[in-house]
Design a protein around this motif. Structure first.
Motif, mmCIF file in Angstrom:
data_model
loop_
_atom_site.group_PDB
_atom_site.id
_atom_site.type_symbol
_atom_site.label_atom_id
_atom_site.label_comp_id
_atom_site.label_asym_id
_atom_site.label_seq_id
_atom_site.Cartn_x
_atom_site.Cartn_y
_atom_site.Cartn_z
ATOM 1 N N MET A 82 101.915 -13.258 52.662
ATOM 2 C CA MET A 82 101.427 -14.631 52.740
ATOM 3 C C MET A 82 102.199 -15.450 53.766
ATOM 4 O O MET A 82 101.622 -16.305 54.455
ATOM 5 C CB MET A 82 101.490 -15.293 51.365
ATOM 6 N N GLU A 83 103.495 -15.184 53.899
ATOM 7 C CA GLU A 83 104.263 -15.849 54.954
ATOM 8 C C GLU A 83 103.700 -15.478 56.323
ATOM 9 O O GLU A 83 103.558 -16.326 57.202
ATOM 10 C CB GLU A 83 105.734 -15.448 54.855
ATOM 11 N N ARG A 84 103.375 -14.199 56.479
ATOM 12 C CA ARG A 84 102.806 -13.734 57.752
ATOM 13 C C ARG A 84 101.405 -14.300 57.968
ATOM 14 O O ARG A 84 101.031 -14.651 59.094
ATOM 15 C CB ARG A 84 102.773 -12.200 57.750
ATOM 16 N N PHE A 85 100.637 -14.416 56.908
ATOM 17 C CA PHE A 85 99.281 -14.952 57.008
ATOM 18 C C PHE A 85 99.300 -16.409 57.449
ATOM 19 O O PHE A 85 98.430 -16.857 58.201
ATOM 20 C CB PHE A 85 98.572 -14.820 55.662
ATOM 21 N N MET A 86 100.303 -17.144 56.993
ATOM 22 C CA MET A 86 100.376 -18.560 57.314
ATOM 23 C C MET A 86 100.920 -18.817 58.717
ATOM 24 O O MET A 86 100.709 -19.898 59.277
ATOM 25 C CB MET A 86 101.254 -19.288 56.282
ATOM 26 N N SER A 87 101.593 -17.829 59.296
ATOM 27 C CA SER A 87 102.158 -18.036 60.631
ATOM 28 C C SER A 87 102.241 -16.720 61.391
ATOM 29 O O SER A 87 102.956 -15.800 60.973
ATOM 30 C CB SER A 87 103.557 -18.651 60.537
ATOM 31 N N SER A 88 101.532 -16.631 62.515
ATOM 32 C CA SER A 88 101.576 -15.431 63.349
ATOM 33 C C SER A 88 102.928 -15.286 64.030
ATOM 34 O O SER A 88 103.240 -14.239 64.603
ATOM 35 C CB SER A 88 100.466 -15.463 64.396
ATOM 36 N N LYS A 89 103.755 -16.336 63.964
ATOM 37 C CA LYS A 89 105.100 -16.283 64.542
ATOM 38 C C LYS A 89 106.102 -15.661 63.575
ATOM 39 O O LYS A 89 107.260 -15.468 63.923
ATOM 40 C CB LYS A 89 105.557 -17.684 64.938
ATOM 41 N N SER A 90 105.651 -15.355 62.364
ATOM 42 C CA SER A 90 106.522 -14.727 61.384
ATOM 43 C C SER A 90 106.997 -13.374 61.901
ATOM 44 O O SER A 90 106.301 -12.676 62.632
ATOM 45 C CB SER A 90 105.767 -14.540 60.069
ATOM 46 N N ILE A 91 108.205 -12.996 61.520
ATOM 47 C CA ILE A 91 108.769 -11.724 61.982
ATOM 48 C C ILE A 91 108.218 -10.530 61.212
ATOM 49 O O ILE A 91 108.462 -9.384 61.585
ATOM 50 C CB ILE A 91 110.304 -11.734 61.868
ATOM 51 N N HIS A 92 107.465 -10.767 60.132
ATOM 52 C CA HIS A 92 106.957 -9.669 59.309
ATOM 53 C C HIS A 92 105.939 -8.835 60.068
ATOM 54 O O HIS A 92 104.978 -9.363 60.634
ATOM 55 C CB HIS A 92 106.328 -10.207 58.030
ATOM 56 N N LYS A 93 106.128 -7.533 60.071
ATOM 57 C CA LYS A 93 105.182 -6.619 60.716
ATOM 58 C C LYS A 93 104.065 -6.261 59.744
ATOM 59 O O LYS A 93 104.317 -6.001 58.568
ATOM 60 C CB LYS A 93 105.900 -5.355 61.174
ATOM 61 N N ILE A 94 102.844 -6.262 60.241
ATOM 62 C CA ILE A 94 101.691 -5.985 59.392
ATOM 63 C C ILE A 94 101.112 -4.607 59.700
ATOM 64 O O ILE A 94 101.326 -4.042 60.780
ATOM 65 C CB ILE A 94 100.583 -7.044 59.575
ATOM 66 N N GLN A 95 100.369 -4.086 58.728
ATOM 67 C CA GLN A 95 99.578 -2.879 58.947
ATOM 68 C C GLN A 95 98.237 -3.057 58.248
ATOM 69 O O GLN A 95 98.182 -3.484 57.096
ATOM 70 C CB GLN A 95 100.293 -1.639 58.424
ATOM 71 N N TYR A 96 97.173 -2.741 58.975
ATOM 72 C CA TYR A 96 95.819 -2.828 58.420
ATOM 73 C C TYR A 96 95.476 -1.484 57.807
ATOM 74 O O TYR A 96 95.391 -0.462 58.505
ATOM 75 C CB TYR A 96 94.828 -3.201 59.516
ATOM 76 N N CYS A 97 95.295 -1.473 56.483
ATOM 77 C CA CYS A 97 95.035 -0.239 55.731
ATOM 78 C C CYS A 97 93.531 -0.159 55.446
ATOM 79 O O CYS A 97 93.012 -0.900 54.607
ATOM 80 C CB CYS A 97 95.832 -0.244 54.436
ATOM 81 N N VAL A 98 92.848 0.735 56.126
ATOM 82 C CA VAL A 98 91.382 0.810 56.077
ATOM 83 C C VAL A 98 90.943 1.741 54.955
ATOM 84 O O VAL A 98 91.454 2.855 54.827
ATOM 85 C CB VAL A 98 90.821 1.328 57.415
ATOM 86 N N PHE A 99 89.984 1.280 54.131
ATOM 87 C CA PHE A 99 89.473 2.149 53.078
ATOM 88 C C PHE A 99 87.965 2.363 53.142
ATOM 89 O O PHE A 99 87.418 3.163 52.384
ATOM 90 C CB PHE A 99 89.873 1.658 51.682
ATOM 91 N N ASP A 100 87.258 1.677 54.061
ATOM 92 C CA ASP A 100 85.809 1.901 54.149
ATOM 93 C C ASP A 100 85.283 1.480 55.516
ATOM 94 O O ASP A 100 85.954 0.760 56.261
ATOM 95 C CB ASP A 100 85.066 1.135 53.050
#
Length: 276
Positions: A87-105
């Protein structure tokens, strides 16, 4: 392009049937990701475009004419999904948290709708299309074994599991019993120490030694339990401010919740029963 996603029904206990596949329920944000006219666009399940929030996903190497369904997550140092960090990352693209998109369909392939195909065939398409990289991966799955997998999820304090009929079609904008979720709920006893003034919400407190510490707000309560609260709470009022009334901690209840947050609050608490 946006397509309203298929949703899950909640059940209390896992199933073991081999006609279902079992996946980990990821604790992140559901996103629909499409690439048409060589432009990637990203939407939440409620049709809010959030492409600009995830610039790293706009560089994914996927074919034109593709629409994917998945969950974007941030993991902690143990590799577990961390919802608060997400949620911190969602609220700011400047957040240092690295994301991964996990695809299921997958809903569209090469510009053609594939929602009518059985789930396992759509999974085979994903195997062809998606190569794991820093920001995208495929959700792992297995046939059956729902009970054993759920027990493993509980051991590791993960959110839960998802069970899907192996031959199910993708049912757009529908909550279907072909897709089921089993949540790894935790339970605690809490006191009702206050209430919101402008809308329903009860302040909870957890007993620690001789003190009761604030533990969050409960917004989920059945109608009968609400009636009991409103009949009893007036005699317990000890004070108020602009947003809340405060109560003598005499009403105790059993609640279930997802997990404790980093500031030791109950996440998504809901009422189970009163404790006398």
């Amino acid at each position: 392009m946006f397509v309203s996603p298929m949703l899950l029904h909640k059940i209390d206990e896992p199933l073991d049937g081999a006609d279902f596949i079992t996946e980990l329920k990821l604790d992140g944000v559901r996103l629909m990701l499409s690439k048409f006219d060589n432009k990637i666009k990203i939407y939440t399940r409620h049709n809010n475009e959030v492409t600009s929030k995830f610039p790293e996903l706009c560089k994914l190497d996927i074919p034109d004419g593709t629409l994917l369904d998945g969950e974007v997550v941030v993991t902690d140092q143990q590799g577990k999904p961390d919802f608060e960090a997400m949620m911190e990352r969602f609220m700011s693209s400047k957040s240092i948290h690295k994301i991964q998109y996990c695809v299921f369909d997958i809903l569209y392939h090469e510009g053609r709708k594939v929602t009518h195909l059985p789930l396992v065939e759509r999974k085979e398409l994903l195997d062809i299309l998606i190569e794991q990289s820093e920001h995208i991966t495929k959700v792992q799955w297995m046939y059956g074994n729902g009970e054993a997998y759920f027990n493993l999820v509980k051991e590791h304090s993960l959110e839960g599991i998802v069970l899907k009929r192996a031959d199910s079609s993708y049912q757009i904008n529908k909550r279907s019993r072909d897709w089921l979720k089993v949540i790894n709920s935790q339970y605690a006893d809490a006191y009702i120490i206050g209430a919101k003034k402008d809308e329903f919400g009860l302040l909870l407190g957890i007993e620690e030694g001789e003190k009761i510490r604030p533990a969050g707000v409960m917004e989920f309560m059945n109608l009968e339990a609400k009636k009991i609260f409103y009949k009893s709470h007036q005699d317990l009022i000890t004070g108020e401010n602009k947003k809340f009334i405060f109560l003598d901690p005499k009403m105790k209840c059993r609640i279930k919740f997802r997990n404790y947050t980093k500031d030791d609050k109950l996440r998504i608490p809901s009422f189970v029963e009163y404790i006398s």
